[in-house]
Design an enzyme around this catalytic site. Structure first.
Site, PDB file in Angstrom:
ATOM      1  N   VAL A 102       0.873  -1.178   0.000  1.00  0.00           N
ATOM      2  CA  VAL A 102       0.000   0.000   0.000  1.00  0.00           C
ATOM      3  C   VAL A 102       0.908   1.227   0.000  1.00  0.00           C
ATOM      4  O   VAL A 102       1.718   1.399   0.913  1.00  0.00           O
ATOM      5  CB  VAL A 102      -0.935   0.017   1.226  1.00  0.00           C
ATOM      6  CG1 VAL A 102      -1.786   1.285   1.229  1.00  0.00           C
ATOM      7  CG2 VAL A 102      -1.819  -1.220   1.238  1.00  0.00           C
ATOM      8  N   HIS A 143       3.303   3.561   6.325  1.00  0.00           N
ATOM      9  CA  HIS A 143       2.695   2.983   7.525  1.00  0.00           C
ATOM     10  C   HIS A 143       3.750   2.158   8.254  1.00  0.00           C
ATOM     11  O   HIS A 143       4.667   1.626   7.645  1.00  0.00           O
ATOM     12  CB  HIS A 143       1.456   2.147   7.213  1.00  0.00           C
ATOM     13  CG  HIS A 143       1.670   1.064   6.203  1.00  0.00           C
ATOM     14  ND1 HIS A 143       1.850   1.318   4.847  1.00  0.00           N
ATOM     15  CD2 HIS A 143       1.739  -0.284   6.330  1.00  0.00           C
ATOM     16  CE1 HIS A 143       2.003   0.197   4.198  1.00  0.00           C
ATOM     17  NE2 HIS A 143       1.944  -0.803   5.085  1.00  0.00           N
ATOM     18  N   ILE A 144       3.604   2.094   9.556  1.00  0.00           N
ATOM     19  CA  ILE A 144       4.521   1.329  10.404  1.00  0.00           C
ATOM     20  C   ILE A 144       3.758   0.125  10.935  1.00  0.00           C
ATOM     21  O   ILE A 144       2.688   0.270  11.530  1.00  0.00           O
ATOM     22  CB  ILE A 144       5.039   2.169  11.586  1.00  0.00           C
ATOM     23  CG1 ILE A 144       5.717   3.447  11.094  1.00  0.00           C
ATOM     24  CG2 ILE A 144       5.994   1.340  12.463  1.00  0.00           C
ATOM     25  CD1 ILE A 144       6.040   4.452  12.212  1.00  0.00           C
TER      26      ILE A 144
END
Length: 106
Positions: A96, A100-101
């Site tokens: 994606v 993001h983590i």
């Protein structure tokens, strides 16, 4: 930057339902729909940055905020240790294209 909204932007905008664990003015945290551990959270900035390559000095407060949030989230999930992962770019395993983590713990 891709003009089409990512799935994470759609979650942030409440266009797609998600299991939200935490939210503030800078980020949202959701349970991963395909967990790789007992606890698998995704910490997602509300600012739509595709990859770490797009970061600029103005993003240091946002990224610092998310990093400082990680241990708080882990403790709230009952973890005494955890692993983090950020995939960057297609060859880095990113699926994606919205930073993001991953927070993972047993």
């Amino acid at each position: 930057m891709n003009p089409e909204k990512s799935i994470f932007s759609k979650i942030i905008d409440r266009e797609i339902p998600s299991d939200i664990v935490y939210e503030d003015d800078k980020c949202i945290v959701i349970n991963d729909i395909n967990p790789k551990a007992r606890v698998h959270l995704l910490v997602i900035p509300k600012k739509p940055l595709e990859t770490l390559f797009e970061l600029s000095p103005e993003d240091k407060d946002l990224m610092g905020h998310m990093m400082l949030l990680l241990p708080q989230l882990a403790r709230a999930q009952g973890l005494d240790g955890f692993k983090t992962q950020i995939n960057t770019g297609e060859s880095g395993g990113q699926e994606v294209f919205h930073i993001h983590i991953h927070l993972l713990g047993k």
